[in-house]
Design an enzyme around this catalytic site. Structure first.
Site, PDB file in Angstrom:
ATOM      1  N   PRO A  42       0.704  -1.027   0.422  1.00  0.00           N
ATOM      2  CA  PRO A  42      -0.044  -0.010   0.099  1.00  0.00           C
ATOM      3  C   PRO A  42       1.048   0.898   0.347  1.00  0.00           C
ATOM      4  CG  PRO A  42       0.071  -1.125   2.108  1.00  0.00           C
ATOM      5  CD  PRO A  42       1.536  -1.351   1.480  1.00  0.00           C
ATOM      6  N   GLU A  43       0.656   2.164  -0.718  1.00  0.00           N
ATOM      7  CA  GLU A  43       0.738   3.489  -0.896  1.00  0.00           C
ATOM      8  C   GLU A  43      -0.140   4.123  -0.631  1.00  0.00           C
ATOM      9  OE1 GLU A  43       4.337   4.722  -3.805  1.00  0.00           O
ATOM     10  OE2 GLU A  43       3.861   2.549  -4.773  1.00  0.00           O
TER      11      GLU A  43
END
Length: 310
Positions: free
Chosen positions: A2-3
DNA sequence: CGTAGACCCTGCGCGC
DNA sequence: TGCGCGCAGGGTCTAC
């Protein structure tokens, strides 16, 4: 995994199902994450109702309130202030009481491989399920993280900015105070490569390895170019590119390279829109057709077009 | 001081 | 088929 876009997509997918639901029981199965899970602290969530889901950087914040004994708790929290004789204006006392009694926030970070999904309450224990949050609705919020770079802890809602995990975080790229002027100011006195600069969470938060490459491609800036040698006007272009690529990714449900999914198990599809990330050897997609190159900066793969990006 | 690199950990796909 | 290798979207710590 995840960003910023993936965490934001996750937040949006979980907000409707979670708000108003209540934590019944918290089951810690494997406490081994980046920091060991603290069972007693996490169990303080039991009996609390989810009020709101927020995001700060790549952290997902689950605000809770409404304990079953609010009156007694509020009294406990405010009494010391009265006893100490320091009760200032009424609003101060109320705020203190609210922060100390009502506001507990579950803070989650997914690291590289964390997954947060809503499943049936009687769903079998999953591999690498570190903690499960049983909800009053009968469902369970399941947190799995094979690589154990993730994080889960509880903190008073009002004190989050002062928490050591948040204290040094930089500007939110989708916030109103992020623009070229701000970015240029942050770059003053620095010589780091543009990509390292973008990925430094003390500068700008939320931009990880995929979106750093993508934003630099859109802005036509070479990932190794020192920020000391980027003209002022190019920071406007870069700031706009960062915002655009993050917004586009959120709109498309995030990037699912391997296993990212939102809270209900839906994959993202921004990966088909990636211009350069993971595309070594492919032609520059929107401009010159030169072969995309892969280099390593600070031990992370970096993709760019050697002709368009300077 | 800012920057670069090692490190934390497991799983996967690849070439042999 | 099995094995070793490199690689993976995170942050933090250390040495220079």
């Amino acid at each position: 995994m995840p960003e910023l876009p993936e965490v934001e997509v996750l937040r949006r997918s979980l907000e409707r199902p979670l708000v108003g639901d209540r934590f019944d029981a918290v089951q810690v199965h494997f406490p081994t994450l980046r920091e060991p899970l603290c069972g007693p602290a996490l169990r303080r969530l039991q009996g609390r109702t989810v009020r709101r889901l927020r995001r700060r950087a790549k952290y997902l914040l689950v605000d809770t309130g409404g304990e079953r004994l609010p009156h007694r708790d509020l009294a406990d929290a405010t009494d010391p202030i009265r006893v100490a004789g320091r009760a200032g204006p009424d609003v101060v006392g109320k705020d203190r009481g609210a922060a100390a009694s009502g506001g507990l926030t579950l803070v989650l970070h997914l690291g590289m491989s964390g997954r947060l999904t809503l499943v049936a309450g009687d769903a079998p224990l999953a591999a690498h399920e570190h903690v499960g949050f049983d909800l009053a609705s009968g469902r369970r919020l399941r947190f799995c993280d094979p690589r154990r770079f993730g994080l889960a802890f509880v903190a008073p809602t009002g004190d989050l900015d002062g928490d050591r995990h948040f204290r040094h975080l930089g500007v939110e790229p989708l916030g109103s105070d992020f623009d070229g002027a701000r970015l240029a100011a942050l770059a003053r006195g620095r010589r780091a490569p543009a990509k390292s600069f973008l990925m430094d969470a003390e500068t700008v938060v939320g931009v990880g390895n995929i979106y750093a490459s993508e934003a630099l491609y859109r802005a036509r800036i070479h990932p190794r170019r020192s920020v000391a040698r980027i003209a002022r006007r190019r920071f406007d272009v870069l700031a706009a590119a960062v915002r655009e690529v993050l917004r586009d990714a959120i709109e498309q449900g995030g990037t699912t390279l391997n296993d990212f999914a939102d809270g209900e198990g839906n994959s993202g599809y921004f990966q088909v829109s990636l211009d350069v990330y993971g595309r070594e050897g492919e032609p520059c997609p929107v401009r010159c057709g030169a072969r995309i190159r892969r280099i390593v900066i600070s031990n992370r793969s970096t993709y760019y077009c050697p002709r368009c990006q300077r």
